[in-house]
Design an enzyme around this catalytic site. Structure first.
Site, PDB file in Angstrom:
ATOM      1  N   HIS A   1     -26.065 -11.764  52.612  1.00  0.00           N
ATOM      2  CA  HIS A   1     -24.999 -12.382  51.832  1.00  0.00           C
ATOM      3  C   HIS A   1     -24.429 -13.557  52.633  1.00  0.00           C
ATOM      4  O   HIS A   1     -24.710 -13.711  53.821  1.00  0.00           O
ATOM      5  CB  HIS A   1     -23.886 -11.355  51.519  1.00  0.00           C
ATOM      6  CG  HIS A   1     -23.243 -10.788  52.736  1.00  0.00           C
ATOM      7  ND1 HIS A   1     -23.518  -9.540  53.215  1.00  0.00           N
ATOM      8  CD2 HIS A   1     -22.325 -11.316  53.582  1.00  0.00           C
ATOM      9  CE1 HIS A   1     -22.804  -9.320  54.300  1.00  0.00           C
ATOM     10  NE2 HIS A   1     -22.080 -10.379  54.540  1.00  0.00           N
TER      11      HIS A   1
HETATM   12  C1  T46 Z   1     -20.645  -9.434  57.283  1.00  0.00           C
HETATM   13  C2  T46 Z   1     -21.585  -8.633  58.117  1.00  0.00           C
HETATM   14  C3  T46 Z   1     -21.726  -9.170  59.517  1.00  0.00           C
HETATM   15  C4  T46 Z   1     -15.242  -2.201  53.281  1.00  0.00           C
HETATM   16  O1  T46 Z   1     -14.767  -1.386  52.466  1.00  0.00           O
HETATM   17  N1  T46 Z   1     -14.416  -2.906  54.099  1.00  0.00           N
HETATM   18  C5  T46 Z   1     -14.877  -3.800  55.003  1.00  0.00           C
HETATM   19  O2  T46 Z   1     -14.069  -4.421  55.732  1.00  0.00           O
HETATM   20  C6  T46 Z   1     -16.297  -4.026  55.079  1.00  0.00           C
HETATM   21  C7  T46 Z   1     -16.847  -5.041  56.060  1.00  0.00           C
HETATM   22  C8  T46 Z   1     -17.117  -3.312  54.259  1.00  0.00           C
HETATM   23  N2  T46 Z   1     -16.609  -2.394  53.382  1.00  0.00           N
HETATM   24  C9  T46 Z   1     -17.515  -1.608  52.559  1.00  0.00           C
HETATM   25  C10 T46 Z   1     -18.332  -2.367  51.537  1.00  0.00           C
HETATM   26  C11 T46 Z   1     -19.607  -1.574  51.456  1.00  0.00           C
HETATM   27  O3  T46 Z   1     -19.448  -0.525  50.527  1.00  0.00           O
HETATM   28  O4  T46 Z   1     -18.460  -1.007  53.438  1.00  0.00           O
HETATM   29  C12 T46 Z   1     -19.745  -0.967  52.849  1.00  0.00           C
HETATM   30  C13 T46 Z   1     -20.777  -1.686  53.710  1.00  0.00           C
HETATM   31  O5  T46 Z   1     -20.498  -3.091  53.694  1.00  0.00           O
HETATM   32  P1  T46 Z   1     -21.650  -4.187  53.609  1.00  0.00           P
HETATM   33  O6  T46 Z   1     -22.795  -3.651  52.819  1.00  0.00           O
HETATM   34  O7  T46 Z   1     -21.054  -5.478  53.137  1.00  0.00           O
HETATM   35  O8  T46 Z   1     -22.066  -4.292  55.149  1.00  0.00           O
HETATM   36  P2  T46 Z   1     -23.034  -5.337  55.868  1.00  0.00           P
HETATM   37  O9  T46 Z   1     -23.367  -4.772  57.186  1.00  0.00           O
HETATM   38  O10 T46 Z   1     -24.161  -5.742  54.982  1.00  0.00           O
HETATM   39  O11 T46 Z   1     -22.112  -6.663  56.078  1.00  0.00           O
HETATM   40  C14 T46 Z   1     -20.976  -6.604  56.922  1.00  0.00           C
HETATM   41  C15 T46 Z   1     -19.782  -7.320  56.265  1.00  0.00           C
HETATM   42  O12 T46 Z   1     -19.546  -6.757  54.969  1.00  0.00           O
HETATM   43  C16 T46 Z   1     -19.983  -8.792  56.124  1.00  0.00           C
HETATM   44  O13 T46 Z   1     -18.746  -9.420  55.841  1.00  0.00           O
HETATM   45  O14 T46 Z   1     -20.560 -10.647  57.449  1.00  0.00           O
HETATM   46  O15 T46 Z   1     -21.253  -7.241  58.167  1.00  0.00           O
END
Ligand code: T46
Length: 132
Positions: free
Chosen positions: A49
Site C-alpha cells: 500500500h
Molecule cells: C505501514 C507499514 C510499514 C490498526 O488497527 N492500527 C494501526 O495503527 C495499524 C498500523 C494497523 N491496524 C490494523 C489494520 C489491520 O487490520 O492492524 C491490521 C494490520 O495492518 P496492516 O495490514 O495495514 O499492516 P501492514 O504490516 O501491511 O502495514 C503496516 C501499516 O499499516 C502501514 O501504515 O506503512 O506497516
C-alpha cells in the site's frame, strides 16, 4: 513524497546503549502513534500500500527486514537491520516488506492516528495518484 534513512545517535555508556527519538529533533513530524510488528511468520510479505498524508519512521529494533519502496517510477530495496537506523517515509510511496527474520521487531513511529482512508491499497490507483 520521499524517503531516506536516518542515523540515530547512540547514547551509550558501560551499561549498554540507548536511543531517543524526539519530535522536532530526529523525528521530523509530530508523533501521534507508535506501533510495532513482530512474530512475523516465515516467508510472509506485508504492506502493499501507499499512504496519502502519513509520515512514518520504521526501525528494526531487533532482527531485520527488507522494505521495497516504489515512487511510481523506480523501486529500491532497503534492508533495515539496526536499531541505530530509521527509514523515514513520507506519503505517496508504495511499500512492501519482506525477508522478516523470525526475531524481527519493527517499530514504526507515525505522524497521524490510524486512518484506513489514508491508505491506497490498489497499485493502479497509486500510479494514478502519483501521476496527477
Ligand atoms: C505501514 C507499514 C510499514 C490498526 O488497527 N492500527 C494501526 O495503527 C495499524 C498500523 C494497523 N491496524 C490494523 C489494520 C489491520 O487490520 O492492524 C491490521 C494490520 O495492518 P496492516 O495490514 O495495514 O499492516 P501492514 O504490516 O501491511 O502495514 C503496516 C501499516 O499499516 C502501514 O501504515 O506503512 O506497516
Amino acid at each position: 513524497m520521499s524517503y531516506h534513512l536516518i542515523d540515530f545517535k547512540t547514547l551509550g555508556d558501560d551499561r549498554g546503549s540507548l536511543i531517543a527519538i524526539e519530535e522536532g529533533y530526529n523525528a521530523p513530524f509530530d508523533i501521534k502513534r507508535v506501533y510495532y510488528i513482530f512474530d512475523t511468520k516465515k516467508g510472509i510479505e506485508r504492506g502493499f500500500h501507499a499512504h496519502i498524508n502519513l509520515k512514518q519512521i520504521a526501525i528494526a529494533v531487533k532482527g531485520s527486514c527488507t522494505f521495497v519502496l516504489d515512487n511510481g517510477k523506480q523501486k529500491e530495496e532497503i534492508e533495515l537491520n539496526s536499531p541505530n537506523q530509521g527509514l523515514y517515509i513520507d506519503g505517496l510511496i508504495w511499500r512492501e516488506m519482506k525477508n522478516f527474520s523470525l526475531d524481527c521487531v519493527l517499530v514504526v513511529i507515525a505522524s497521524e492516528h490510524y486512518d484506513e482512508s489514508d491508505y491506497i491499497r490498489d497499485y493502479n490507483q497509486f500510479l494514478e495518484e502519483v501521476n496527477l
